[in-house]
Design a protein around this motif. Structure first.
Motif, PDB file in Angstrom:
ATOM      1  N   LYS A 185       0.828  -1.206   0.000  1.00  0.00           N
ATOM      2  CA  LYS A 185       0.000   0.000   0.000  1.00  0.00           C
ATOM      3  C   LYS A 185       0.863   1.256   0.000  1.00  0.00           C
ATOM      4  N   THR A 215       2.040   2.587  -3.496  1.00  0.00           N
ATOM      5  CA  THR A 215       1.094   3.105  -4.505  1.00  0.00           C
ATOM      6  C   THR A 215       1.418   4.523  -4.977  1.00  0.00           C
ATOM      7  N   GLU A 270      -4.756   0.030  -2.853  1.00  0.00           N
ATOM      8  CA  GLU A 270      -4.984   0.925  -1.692  1.00  0.00           C
ATOM      9  C   GLU A 270      -6.117   0.403  -0.802  1.00  0.00           C
ATOM     10  N   ALA A 305      -4.616  -7.799  -3.568  1.00  0.00           N
ATOM     11  CA  ALA A 305      -3.539  -6.863  -3.895  1.00  0.00           C
ATOM     12  C   ALA A 305      -2.658  -7.426  -5.003  1.00  0.00           C
TER      13      ALA A 305
END
Length: 252
Positions: free
Chosen positions: A15, A18, A61, A69
């Motif tokens: 995350k 990103t 996210e 993911a």
């Protein structure tokens, strides 16, 4: 357990990535914008890959688990692959209008130079119809090449468009400029004719004087006759319909 913790750690690290993943996306968007502003088509697969990449970033996210993911990451990587394949061609298309403008400017200069040469030559007694047709054919060919390059660019074929300009337009325009330069050299030819004429008249006056003085002018007369004959054949050459500027320059 331990596996769960590892997965949570991995997911939070993904995350964090990103914001870095946004950079190539923004770069691609900018390039696509430039290509579209230039009036050219961006291939659908590029647009699709970009859309998937954006979806992928927001999916990472918001991913609840590692599986989600990773699936999104695959889409993002496919976008990076598409970028590797297409980016160079897209940049070429984005820059194409600039190069096209330069090509048009050069062609414009050639046409103007040709018109000037024709106007200057109108005052001579040279028959240049064929030579003009040859130059005009070269100019028309260059115009057609530019059009073909534009059509290739519009179809999204950047490499084809650039090759057309490099191999056919910029290679050949030099040759066309030389042909126009050759026409300009011809103006000097008609001056040469006048000069030679003057020389012959002068020589004839001289022989007349020498004859009066009782000198033998046989040799001089044959030189004058030869020069006259040469000049006449040269004038005939200049006025002939199949007149070739280069051979005329050779005679001089």
């Amino acid at each position: 357990g331990k596996g769960k913790d590892m997965e949570a750690k991995g997911l939070s690290q993904m995350k964090k990535q990103t914001s870095r993943m946004q950079r190539p996306i923004k770069q691609m968007e900018k390039t696509i914008q430039r290509v579209q502003d230039a009036g050219y088509t961006v291939q659908q697969e590029v647009l699709d890959a970009l859309a998937k990449a954006k979806t992928a970033v927001s999916a990472i996210e918001n991913a609840a688990d590692m599986d989600a993911a990773q699936t999104a990451m695959e889409d993002f990587n496919a976008f990076i692959d598409a970028m590797d394949i297409h980016m160079e061609a897209l940049n070429m298309l984005a820059n194409f209008p600039k190069i096209l403008k330069q090509a048009n400017k050069t062609l414009d200069r050639l046409t103007k130079t040709f018109e000037k040469a024709k106007n200057r030559l109108a005052q001579t007694d040279l028959n240049l119809a064929d030579a003009y047709v040859k130059v005009q054919t070269k100019i028309d060919g260059l115009k057609a090449t530019l059009q073909q390059a534009q059509d290739l660019a519009k179809a999204g074929n950047a490499e084809g468009a650039f090759a057309k300009l490099e191999d056919e337009f910029f290679e050949n325009i030099e040759d066309a400029f030389q042909s126009v330069g050759m026409l300009d050299a011809l103006r000097n030819l008609s001056k040469v004719v006048k000069m030679v004429n003057k020389g012959i008249v002068g020589a004839e006056r001289l022989t007349a004087k020498l004859v009066k003085a009782g000198e033998d002018v046989t040799e001089l007369n044959s030189i004058i006759a030869a020069s006259k004959a040469k000049l006449e054949s040269f004038k005939t050459l200049l006025a002939s319909p199949g007149f070739d500027p280069e051979s005329a320059v050779d005679v001089i």
